[in-house]
Motif scaffolding. Structure first.
Motif, PDB file in Angstrom:
ATOM      1  N   GLY A 291       0.800  -1.220   0.000  1.00 50.73           N
ATOM      2  CA  GLY A 291       0.000   0.000   0.000  1.00 50.73           C
ATOM      3  C   GLY A 291       0.830   1.265   0.000  1.00 50.73           C
ATOM      4  N   SER A 292       2.099   1.182   0.393  1.00 53.70           N
ATOM      5  CA  SER A 292       2.983   2.345   0.423  1.00 53.70           C
ATOM      6  C   SER A 292       3.634   2.564  -0.941  1.00 53.70           C
ATOM      7  CB  SER A 292       4.070   2.155   1.481  1.00 53.70           C
ATOM      8  OG  SER A 292       3.512   2.031   2.768  1.00 53.70           O
ATOM      9  N   THR A 293       4.174   3.763  -1.123  1.00 51.50           N
ATOM     10  CA  THR A 293       4.962   4.068  -2.309  1.00 51.50           C
ATOM     11  C   THR A 293       6.427   3.811  -1.996  1.00 51.50           C
ATOM     12  OG1 THR A 293       3.389   5.780  -2.958  1.00 51.50           O
ATOM     13  CG2 THR A 293       5.553   5.843  -3.994  1.00 51.50           C
ATOM     14  N   LEU A 294       7.091   3.070  -2.872  1.00 49.28           N
ATOM     15  CA  LEU A 294       8.504   2.752  -2.703  1.00 49.28           C
ATOM     16  C   LEU A 294       9.274   3.377  -3.857  1.00 49.28           C
ATOM     17  CD1 LEU A 294      10.380   1.083  -0.828  1.00 49.28           C
ATOM     18  CD2 LEU A 294      10.140  -0.798  -2.451  1.00 49.28           C
ATOM     19  N   ILE A 295      10.176   4.305  -3.531  1.00 49.42           N
ATOM     20  CA  ILE A 295      11.018   4.960  -4.528  1.00 49.42           C
ATOM     21  C   ILE A 295      12.446   4.497  -4.290  1.00 49.42           C
ATOM     22  CG2 ILE A 295      11.816   7.159  -5.475  1.00 49.42           C
ATOM     23  CD1 ILE A 295       9.283   8.447  -4.487  1.00 49.42           C
ATOM     24  N   GLU A 296      13.031   3.877  -5.319  1.00 50.74           N
ATOM     25  CA  GLU A 296      14.371   3.317  -5.176  1.00 50.74           C
ATOM     26  C   GLU A 296      15.259   3.736  -6.341  1.00 50.74           C
ATOM     27  OE1 GLU A 296      14.671  -0.966  -3.602  1.00 50.74           O
ATOM     28  OE2 GLU A 296      12.791  -0.948  -4.741  1.00 50.74           O
ATOM     29  N   GLN A 297      16.520   3.936  -6.025  1.00 51.03           N
ATOM     30  CA  GLN A 297      17.550   4.063  -7.040  1.00 51.03           C
ATOM     31  C   GLN A 297      18.629   3.030  -6.720  1.00 51.03           C
ATOM     32  OE1 GLN A 297      20.546   7.212  -6.999  1.00 51.03           O
ATOM     33  NE2 GLN A 297      19.925   7.790  -9.063  1.00 51.03           N
ATOM     34  N   ARG A 298      18.939   2.174  -7.685  1.00 46.91           N
ATOM     35  CA  ARG A 298      19.990   1.188  -7.513  1.00 46.91           C
ATOM     36  C   ARG A 298      21.069   1.408  -8.566  1.00 46.91           C
ATOM     37  NH1 ARG A 298      16.674  -4.523  -6.544  1.00 46.91           N
ATOM     38  NH2 ARG A 298      15.309  -3.769  -4.858  1.00 46.91           N
ATOM     39  N   ILE A 299      22.232   0.816  -8.336  1.00 45.36           N
ATOM     40  CA  ILE A 299      23.341   1.017  -9.247  1.00 45.36           C
ATOM     41  C   ILE A 299      23.882  -0.319  -9.727  1.00 45.36           C
ATOM     42  CG2 ILE A 299      23.985   3.183  -8.148  1.00 45.36           C
ATOM     43  CD1 ILE A 299      26.273   1.718  -6.793  1.00 45.36           C
ATOM     44  N   CYS A 300      24.462  -0.292 -10.920  1.00 48.48           N
ATOM     45  CA  CYS A 300      25.271  -1.407 -11.409  1.00 48.48           C
ATOM     46  C   CYS A 300      26.726  -1.004 -11.217  1.00 48.48           C
ATOM     47  CB  CYS A 300      24.996  -1.693 -12.881  1.00 48.48           C
ATOM     48  SG  CYS A 300      26.109  -2.961 -13.563  1.00 48.48           S
TER      49      CYS A 300
ATOM     50  N   LEU B 247      31.885  -8.752 -12.047  1.00 46.05           N
ATOM     51  CA  LEU B 247      30.486  -8.666 -12.463  1.00 46.05           C
ATOM     52  C   LEU B 247      30.385  -8.856 -13.972  1.00 46.05           C
ATOM     53  CD1 LEU B 247      27.899  -6.012 -11.300  1.00 46.05           C
ATOM     54  CD2 LEU B 247      28.119  -6.574 -13.704  1.00 46.05           C
ATOM     55  N   PHE B 248      31.231  -8.154 -14.728  1.00 47.81           N
ATOM     56  CA  PHE B 248      31.170  -8.246 -16.182  1.00 47.81           C
ATOM     57  C   PHE B 248      31.435  -9.678 -16.647  1.00 47.81           C
ATOM     58  CE2 PHE B 248      33.045  -3.720 -15.822  1.00 47.81           C
ATOM     59  CZ  PHE B 248      31.806  -3.205 -15.508  1.00 47.81           C
ATOM     60  N   ILE B 249      32.441 -10.318 -16.036  1.00 53.96           N
ATOM     61  CA  ILE B 249      32.748 -11.705 -16.415  1.00 53.96           C
ATOM     62  C   ILE B 249      31.574 -12.621 -16.111  1.00 53.96           C
ATOM     63  CG2 ILE B 249      34.206 -13.695 -15.868  1.00 53.96           C
ATOM     64  CD1 ILE B 249      36.505 -11.763 -15.413  1.00 53.96           C
ATOM     65  N   ASN B 250      31.004 -12.474 -14.895  1.00 59.18           N
ATOM     66  CA  ASN B 250      29.929 -13.379 -14.473  1.00 59.18           C
ATOM     67  C   ASN B 250      28.678 -13.243 -15.322  1.00 59.18           C
ATOM     68  OD1 ASN B 250      31.474 -14.479 -12.442  1.00 59.18           O
ATOM     69  ND2 ASN B 250      30.720 -13.080 -10.865  1.00 59.18           N
ATOM     70  N   TYR B 251      28.478 -12.077 -15.934  1.00 54.24           N
ATOM     71  CA  TYR B 251      27.282 -11.888 -16.759  1.00 54.24           C
ATOM     72  C   TYR B 251      27.582 -12.070 -18.252  1.00 54.24           C
ATOM     73  CZ  TYR B 251      24.350 -10.755 -12.829  1.00 54.24           C
ATOM     74  OH  TYR B 251      23.618 -10.843 -11.664  1.00 54.24           O
TER      75      TYR B 251
ATOM     76  N   GLU C 192      16.598  -6.296 -12.029  1.00 57.58           N
ATOM     77  CA  GLU C 192      16.410  -7.662 -12.512  1.00 57.58           C
ATOM     78  C   GLU C 192      17.503  -8.598 -11.997  1.00 57.58           C
ATOM     79  OE1 GLU C 192      16.283  -7.418 -16.742  1.00 57.58           O
ATOM     80  OE2 GLU C 192      14.257  -6.575 -16.802  1.00 57.58           O
ATOM     81  N   ASN C 193      18.614  -8.026 -11.536  1.00 53.82           N
ATOM     82  CA  ASN C 193      19.761  -8.820 -11.096  1.00 53.82           C
ATOM     83  C   ASN C 193      20.218  -8.335  -9.723  1.00 53.82           C
ATOM     84  OD1 ASN C 193      20.419 -10.145 -13.904  1.00 53.82           O
ATOM     85  ND2 ASN C 193      20.224  -7.957 -14.317  1.00 53.82           N
ATOM     86  N   ASP C 194      20.539  -9.261  -8.845  1.00 55.87           N
ATOM     87  CA  ASP C 194      21.020  -8.924  -7.512  1.00 55.87           C
ATOM     88  C   ASP C 194      22.515  -8.636  -7.602  1.00 55.87           C
ATOM     89  OD1 ASP C 194      21.616  -8.585  -4.886  1.00 55.87           O
ATOM     90  OD2 ASP C 194      20.985 -10.582  -4.218  1.00 55.87           O
ATOM     91  N   LEU C 195      22.872  -7.361  -7.518  1.00 54.97           N
ATOM     92  CA  LEU C 195      24.262  -6.946  -7.692  1.00 54.97           C
ATOM     93  C   LEU C 195      24.905  -6.478  -6.395  1.00 54.97           C
ATOM     94  CD1 LEU C 195      23.821  -4.911 -11.018  1.00 54.97           C
ATOM     95  CD2 LEU C 195      24.210  -7.361 -10.724  1.00 54.97           C
ATOM     96  N   THR C 196      24.256  -6.728  -5.255  1.00 57.04           N
ATOM     97  CA  THR C 196      24.744  -6.182  -3.988  1.00 57.04           C
ATOM     98  C   THR C 196      26.124  -6.701  -3.614  1.00 57.04           C
ATOM     99  OG1 THR C 196      23.486  -7.901  -2.824  1.00 57.04           O
ATOM    100  CG2 THR C 196      22.439  -5.749  -3.065  1.00 57.04           C
ATOM    101  N   THR C 197      26.465  -7.938  -4.020  1.00 53.58           N
ATOM    102  CA  THR C 197      27.773  -8.485  -3.643  1.00 53.58           C
ATOM    103  C   THR C 197      28.921  -7.750  -4.328  1.00 53.58           C
ATOM    104  OG1 THR C 197      27.626 -10.162  -5.392  1.00 53.58           O
ATOM    105  CG2 THR C 197      26.842 -10.777  -3.199  1.00 53.58           C
TER     106      THR C 197
END
Length: 506
Positions: free
Chosen positions: A118-127, A133-137, A338-343
């Motif tokens: 019910g709440s509004t969620l505003i997010e900015q994420r980064i690659c 990361l580049f190799i793994n993808y 679309e991808n979990d990049l936190t690591t």
């Protein structure tokens, strides 16, 4: 002998758009001690045209970091209702993604605006700009490569790739199953070497592009070549001994001569003196060539997407082998939702190429998180989304990311509203957890009682009268009854037309 008093019925009406019902009677109403009260029925209509974004309230101001120049972004002029409530969130999301200035700290960033509980969620994420990361993808299970070698980096922490042999088909390739960022997507490489291959110039050079089709779903190669329908957008950098040195291809079209060449000496590309940069933003795919000797980038091609949210998958096709061709510092900034990049956050970034006359914007999306703010021109927009403050507070500045969750509900998004009816001048035995104490709630009306979802009308008839004790140990005389219809979060609704509420006192 017990005295029996006949029940009293009160029909209350109002046209107040906030759900307030405040009725004065012309005579006293006597309420006996220890009486009880119940809701018999209620009817009202939510306002279906509840909010209009206009030129005077539809601006957002985004500040990327403390001290940075504010960026003003206009929302579409539009009227929103429950029927198209999500369109407002999508417009905020798309405008933030499409209109961000292209700087080191915004490359690879992406915004999303959504509902959550019910709440509004505003997010900015980064690659992140990260070699692993580049190799793994670009390798299973997130990508694929055939007949190529990942070489040692020419600079620390960068990704370099060579073809294994000389071919004239598409059998040497790398491709990612992850699409580029929907904010500012970047795919780039430095051409460390492209020497002419005299044995067969057709077996040299490379193709670099973006596909609208996930490579998992590409048609099988025919004669060693992929379908041009799958190779949607690309530039083909050929052996520089050819008269036509670089071609480009748009979706559904044939290859076109760009009229451009690499920085070369004779027919050999100068070592490390050329870089190709593909950037995607606001529905545009821009292919630029950067040369060591040129003060400005050279545009190879610019293509327009039919859908600004189109998924685009990076690919490279190698014709040459390491002896004549080497691509270095390959980078692809992919969708962080679309991808979990936190690591990969917070790791050492690859070194940027030096020595070019005009350099692509360095990729540093982890910079400048402190002081990041988003505000709206009009506080009504902020409150509509369920936020209290303006600017909206960033709850999470960890490594450049932004997160804000509204404490209130996004009212337009409540497709099956839940309402509360609260008595304002008659104390009864009822409590509310949201309020934290006695709240005089006489009834709750759930979504199943909203009979007509098309026009947001509520028609409620109590299946059985539920009497609640009135807190009056002595007789009471009233000439006014006041009540309030509320949303589930105790905010006031936006109503349209006549509100009718019937109470029974016994």
């Amino acid at each position: 002998m017990n005295n029996y008093t006949m029940p009293k019925l009160f029909r209350l009406t109002s046209n107040d758009p906030t759900g307030l019902v405040d009725v004065n009677f012309k005579e006293d109403i006597n309420i006996n001690p220890d009486s009880k009260i119940a809701l018999k029925n209620a009817s009202f209509s939510a306002d279906d045209s509840v909010f209009a974004v206009t030129p005077t309230n539809g601006q957002m101001t985004y500040v990327q970091a403390a001290g940075a120049t504010p960026q003003v972004i206009d929302l579409d002029v539009q009227t929103y209702s429950r029927a198209n409530a999500n369109a407002l969130l999508q417009d905020i999301r798309d405008k933030l993604n499409n209109k961000m200035n292209q700087t080191s700290s915004t490359l690879g960033t992406q915004w999303n605006v959504s509902q959550s509980g019910g709440s509004t969620l505003i997010e900015q994420r980064i690659c992140p700009n990260d070699r692993d990361l580049f190799i793994n993808y670009l390798q299973p299970p997130r990508g694929d490569f055939d007949n190529v070698t990942i070489a040692g980096g020419g600079f620390p922490n960068e990704l370099d790739i060579n073809g294994d042999t000389y071919v004239t088909d598409h059998s040497q390739n790398v491709k990612s199953y992850a699409s580029l960022s929907k904010g500012i997507g970047v795919f780039r490489t430095r051409i460390q070497k492209l020497d002419t291959y005299g044995t067969d110039p057709n077996a040299n050079g490379f193709i670099m592009g973006l596909s609208e089709v996930n490579p998992r779903d590409w048609a099988a190669p025919v004669g060693g070549d992929f379908s041009l329908n799958d190779l949607t957008y690309y530039v083909d950098v050929r052996d520089q001994s050819f008269p036509v040195k670089i071609t480009s291809k748009d979706k559904g079209g044939a290859e076109q001569n760009t009229g451009q060449s690499l920085q070369i000496t004779g027919s050999n590309a100068d070592a490390g003196a050329n870089q190709i940069d593909i950037r995607v933003q606001d529905g545009q795919i821009v292919f630029d060539l950067f040369k060591q000797a040129d003060a400005q980038a050279t545009n190879l091609a610019t293509f327009t997407l039919g859908d600004k949210r189109q998924k685009l998958f990076p690919f490279l096709i190698f014709r040459g082998a390491a002896a004549s061709m080497n691509l270095q510092a390959i980078k692809l900034l992919i969708d962080p939702f679309e991808n979990d990049l936190t690591t990969y956050l917070g790791r050492t970034r690859p070194a940027e190429q030096q020595g070019l006359g005009a350099v692509p914007v360095p990729i540093s999306p982890t910079a400048g998180a402190t002081g990041r703010t988003l505000s709206f021109q009009d506080g009504d927009v902020t409150r509509l989304l369920g936020f209290d403050g303006n600017p909206i507070v960033n709850e999470n500045i960890y490594r450049g990311q932004y997160l804000a969750r509204s404490p209130g509900v996004y009212e337009l998004a409540i497709q099956n509203p839940f309402y509360i009816i609260r008595l304002l001048n008659i104390d009864i035995d009822s409590w509310d957890a949201e309020y934290g104490s006695r709240y005089n709630v006489i009834a709750t009306i759930g979504p199943t009682n909203s009979a007509d979802s098309a026009d947001e009308s509520v028609y409620y008839e109590a299946p059985e009268l539920l009497y609640l004790d009135i807190k009056n140990s002595s007789p009471r005389s009233l000439r006014n009854i006041k009540l309030q219809i509320l949303n589930a979060d105790l905010s006031k609704p936006r109503l349209d037309g006549l509100t009718s509420v019937t109470l029974v006192v016994n």
